[in-house]
Design a protein around this motif. Structure first.
Motif, short mmCIF file in Angstrom:
data_model
loop_
_atom_site.label_atom_id
_atom_site.label_comp_id
_atom_site.label_asym_id
_atom_site.label_seq_id
_atom_site.Cartn_x
_atom_site.Cartn_y
_atom_site.Cartn_z
N MET A 310 0.83 -1.21 0.00
CA MET A 310 0.00 0.00 0.00
C MET A 310 0.85 1.26 0.00
N GLN A 311 2.07 1.15 0.48
CA GLN A 311 3.00 2.29 0.48
C GLN A 311 3.87 2.33 -0.77
N GLY A 312 3.56 1.43 -1.71
CA GLY A 312 4.29 1.43 -2.97
C GLY A 312 5.67 0.82 -2.88
N LYS A 313 5.91 0.02 -1.85
CA LYS A 313 7.22 -0.60 -1.67
C LYS A 313 7.16 -2.07 -2.10
N PRO A 314 8.31 -2.67 -2.40
CA PRO A 314 8.33 -4.10 -2.71
C PRO A 314 7.84 -4.91 -1.53
N CYS A 315 7.04 -5.92 -1.79
CA CYS A 315 6.49 -6.76 -0.72
C CYS A 315 7.44 -7.93 -0.47
N VAL A 316 7.88 -8.07 0.76
CA VAL A 316 8.77 -9.16 1.14
C VAL A 316 8.06 -10.02 2.17
N LEU A 317 7.75 -11.26 1.80
CA LEU A 317 7.05 -12.16 2.70
C LEU A 317 7.97 -13.30 3.12
N PRO A 318 7.95 -13.66 4.41
CA PRO A 318 8.85 -14.72 4.88
C PRO A 318 8.34 -16.10 4.48
N THR A 319 9.24 -17.07 4.46
CA THR A 319 8.86 -18.46 4.27
C THR A 319 8.59 -19.07 5.63
N LEU A 320 7.37 -19.48 5.87
CA LEU A 320 6.97 -20.01 7.17
C LEU A 320 6.88 -21.53 7.11
N GLN A 321 7.30 -22.18 8.18
CA GLN A 321 7.37 -23.64 8.21
C GLN A 321 6.37 -24.22 9.21
N ALA A 322 5.78 -25.34 8.82
CA ALA A 322 4.97 -26.10 9.77
C ALA A 322 5.88 -26.96 10.63
N GLU A 323 5.38 -27.37 11.77
CA GLU A 323 6.20 -28.17 12.70
C GLU A 323 5.33 -29.25 13.35
N LEU A 324 5.80 -30.48 13.31
CA LEU A 324 5.08 -31.57 13.96
C LEU A 324 5.30 -31.50 15.46
N LYS A 325 4.21 -31.38 16.22
CA LYS A 325 4.28 -31.33 17.68
C LYS A 325 3.89 -32.71 18.21
N CYS A 326 4.89 -33.44 18.68
CA CYS A 326 4.66 -34.81 19.15
C CYS A 326 4.22 -34.80 20.61
N ARG A 327 3.00 -35.30 20.85
CA ARG A 327 2.48 -35.34 22.21
C ARG A 327 2.07 -36.78 22.54
N GLU A 328 0.93 -36.97 23.18
CA GLU A 328 0.63 -38.27 23.75
C GLU A 328 -0.50 -39.02 23.06
N SER A 329 -0.95 -38.55 21.90
CA SER A 329 -2.07 -39.23 21.24
C SER A 329 -1.61 -40.28 20.24
N VAL A 330 -0.29 -40.52 20.19
CA VAL A 330 0.26 -41.54 19.29
C VAL A 330 1.07 -42.53 20.11
N ALA A 331 0.82 -43.83 19.89
CA ALA A 331 1.56 -44.89 20.56
C ALA A 331 2.08 -45.89 19.53
N ARG A 332 3.12 -46.60 19.89
CA ARG A 332 3.66 -47.61 19.00
C ARG A 332 2.73 -48.82 18.90
N VAL A 333 2.73 -49.40 17.72
CA VAL A 333 1.93 -50.61 17.51
C VAL A 333 2.71 -51.80 18.06
N LEU A 334 2.06 -52.58 18.91
CA LEU A 334 2.70 -53.77 19.47
C LEU A 334 2.28 -54.97 18.66
N ARG A 335 3.22 -55.61 18.02
CA ARG A 335 2.90 -56.77 17.16
C ARG A 335 3.43 -58.05 17.76
#
Length: 335
Positions: A310-335
């Motif tokens: 809006m101020q007539g300047k070049p627009c610079v946007l950052p590259t944003l990353q997703a991140e896997l948040k490992c908590r307690e709703s996943v358990a290993r499969v016991l075979r």
């Protein structure tokens, strides 16, 4: 112009300058001597005067407002983005005007037309599925940035994450924990995020040598209710599954509730992964493993970029990353 009993004439008399000089200060004209400007501003403050924003916009050709189209006010993820937008505009002089598209193309176009009638200086579009033709027409008309969606030809005017990569990581996390019968409850069928998250899920299965089972693919709409319906469908059809990848955290909440109602434990019997990392996800039982999508940062970055445009300047946007948040709703499969 008069506000709270104070007029431009009052200010001019207090500052011992002409009314035209006061008007130039109000409209931020650089031709005013700095010392004179200071005297006028001090007079305004002493009289408790606040400039009429509408009158100033008529003089400057700018409204100092920005239209912000969101999708369903009350959606936790889009509300996070809106909080970021508010933060991004803080101190810039611009005020956001929020409108709700309700996930409907016709509604979105209607509210955009209404906002444009307010002579906004720019637009932020949070998600949505407007056709590219309408988007391109809007971009030609005024500075516009889209949040949460990648659009060809809109380089440096989109803020988004790589949904395919993020969904791939979430699914691979389940695979690494021994899961092979992994269901997915999707988002809105034609929504770009939903499609790309499915693509990431499918790619992770393929890379692990796991054949995708169409019977484990459930349609959803990003709502908790679709999580309940998806799990109920799997159980009624007797489908075997040990994990569920959900299109967002709301779907995961519904899936978790449906499993509990059927006496199925999370994560001992079935593991769940969500997407977005809503504020509540770290505190539900069990705490939800999910992909953190930086909604607040996305909104703030989009607002800052739009100010540049809006101020007539070049627009610079950052590259944003997703991140896997490992908590307690996943358990290993016991075979």
């Amino acid at each position: 112009m008069k506000l709270n009993g104070t007029t431009i004439s009052d200010i001019a008399a207090r500052a011992n300058v002409s009314k035209s000089t006061v008007s130039r200060v109000l409209n931020d004209k650089s031709v005013v001597n700095q010392q004179t400007r200071k005297v006028v501003l001090e007079a305004m403050e002493s009289l408790g005067y606040q400039a009429n924003a509408f009158a100033r916009s008529l003089a400057s050709g700018r409204s100092m407002t920005v239209g912000v189209l969101t999708q369903k006010i009350g959606s936790p993820f889009y509300d996070m983005i809106m909080q970021g937008v508010i933060q991004g505009f803080a101190g810039t002089g611009y005020s956001p005007l929020f409108v709700d598209g309700q996930w409907e193309e016709s509604t979105a176009l209607e509210v955009i037309r209404a906002v444009l009638g307010r002579k906004v200086d720019g637009m932020l579009l949070l998600g949505g599925d407007l056709p590219e033709q309408q988007l391109n027409e809007l971009k030609e008309r005024l500075p516009t940035i889209v949040v949460g969606k990648e659009i060809p030809g809109w380089e440096n005017q989109c803020v988004y994450i790589d949904n395919i990569s993020a969904a791939y990581d979430a699914t691979k996390h389940l695979i690494d924990f021994g899961h092979r019968d992994i269901a997915i409850i999707q988002g809105i069928k034609q929504h770009q995020d939903a499609m790309r998250r499915f693509d990431g899920y499918a790619k992770a299965l393929a890379d692990a040598g796991i054949e995708l089972d169409p019977g484990l693919v459930l349609e959803g709409d990003f709502s908790a209710q679709s999580g309940i319906v998806g799990i109920s469908s799997l159980l009624m059809r007797g489908k075997s599954f040990t994990a569920v990848f959900c299109a967002n955290d709301m779907v995961a909440y519904g899936a978790r509730l449906a499993l509990q109602r059927h006496g199925i434990r999370v994560p001992e019997d079935v593991s769940i992964v969500g997407f977005d990392d809503q504020g509540e996800s770290a505190y539900v039982t069990p705490p939800l493993t999910t992909v953190r999508q930086p909604g607040t940062e996305m909104g703030a970055a989009a607002a800052a970029g739009l100010v540049q445009l809006m101020q007539g300047k070049p627009c610079v946007l950052p590259t944003l990353q997703a991140e896997l948040k490992c908590r307690e709703s996943v358990a290993r499969v016991l075979r």
